[in-house]
Design a protein around this motif. Structure first.
Motif, PDB file in Angstrom:
ATOM      1  N   LEU A  61      35.448  27.067  13.661  1.00 55.91           N
ATOM      2  CA  LEU A  61      36.296  27.409  14.677  1.00 55.91           C
ATOM      3  C   LEU A  61      37.671  27.297  14.008  1.00 55.91           C
ATOM      4  CD1 LEU A  61      35.095  25.680  17.900  1.00 55.91           C
ATOM      5  CD2 LEU A  61      35.335  27.972  17.497  1.00 55.91           C
TER       6      LEU A  61
ATOM      7  N   ILE B 193      30.351  23.749  13.274  1.00 54.92           N
ATOM      8  CA  ILE B 193      30.925  24.351  14.388  1.00 54.92           C
ATOM      9  C   ILE B 193      32.402  24.218  14.323  1.00 54.92           C
ATOM     10  CG2 ILE B 193      31.181  24.969  16.782  1.00 54.92           C
ATOM     11  CD1 ILE B 193      27.997  24.281  16.961  1.00 54.92           C
ATOM     12  N   ALA B 194      32.885  23.150  14.276  1.00 55.36           N
ATOM     13  CA  ALA B 194      34.281  22.861  14.129  1.00 55.36           C
ATOM     14  C   ALA B 194      34.960  23.574  12.869  1.00 55.36           C
ATOM     15  CB  ALA B 194      34.692  21.130  14.335  1.00 55.36           C
TER      16      ALA B 194
ATOM     17  N   PHE C 172      40.112  30.428  13.546  1.00 53.09           N
ATOM     18  CA  PHE C 172      41.330  30.261  14.158  1.00 53.09           C
ATOM     19  C   PHE C 172      42.479  30.718  13.136  1.00 53.09           C
ATOM     20  CE2 PHE C 172      45.206  27.640  14.880  1.00 53.09           C
ATOM     21  CZ  PHE C 172      45.782  28.409  15.889  1.00 53.09           C
TER      22      PHE C 172
ATOM     23  N   PHE D 170      36.313  32.628  21.558  1.00 56.36           N
ATOM     24  CA  PHE D 170      36.964  31.268  21.347  1.00 56.36           C
ATOM     25  C   PHE D 170      36.689  30.302  22.607  1.00 56.36           C
ATOM     26  CE2 PHE D 170      40.216  32.943  18.310  1.00 56.36           C
ATOM     27  CZ  PHE D 170      40.096  32.279  17.314  1.00 56.36           C
TER      28      PHE D 170
ATOM     29  N   MET E 264      32.783  29.645  22.267  1.00 60.41           N
ATOM     30  CA  MET E 264      32.694  28.570  21.074  1.00 60.41           C
ATOM     31  C   MET E 264      33.245  27.241  21.563  1.00 60.41           C
ATOM     32  SD  MET E 264      30.835  29.877  18.446  1.00 60.41           S
ATOM     33  CE  MET E 264      31.169  28.569  17.436  1.00 60.41           C
ATOM     34  N   GLY E 265      34.346  27.140  22.183  1.00 67.45           N
ATOM     35  CA  GLY E 265      34.781  26.042  22.722  1.00 67.45           C
ATOM     36  C   GLY E 265      33.652  25.308  23.919  1.00 67.45           C
TER      37      GLY E 265
END
Length: 103
Positions: free
Chosen positions: A89, A85-86, A93, A44, A47-48
């Motif tokens: 994610l 990508i968002a 999540f 995480f 990726m952030g």
């Protein structure tokens, strides 16, 4: 109306799913779960950072890449990549948040 009481918790030392495990197996699963959490949190964070770097310097990176690949509309392409990508994610999540639901 009668109220139904929840079932009592299982006695200490028993496993979930009524699996019988010895102490060694429980120790291995405990170790695996700790490493799994560490890897998930690290993923995480990475990726952030990728999304943050794409938001900060993505246009410059895409300008340089577009020269190499001759891609027209580099800014739109950057926002497409950031959007994908968002979405990924958010999906990951919720998969991590509700692992027992299954998709």
């Amino acid at each position: 109306m009668e109220q139904q009481h929840p079932p009592p918790p299982p006695p200490l030392g028993t496993s979930i799913f009524e699996m019988q495990m010895d102490a060694t197996s429980q120790n291995h699963l405990d170790t695996i779960s700790k490493w799994s959490k560490f890897i998930a949190i690290t993923g995480f964070i990475c990726m952030g950072l990728v999304v943050l770097l794409m938001a900060i310097g993505g246009e410059e990176m895409l300008d340089r890449i577009s020269v190499l690949l001759a891609i027209e509309g580099g800014t739109e392409f950057m926002w497409l990549i950031i959007g994908l990508i968002a979405i990924g994610l958010v999906f990951v999540f919720f998969m991590a948040l509700f692992p027992d639901k299954g998709f």
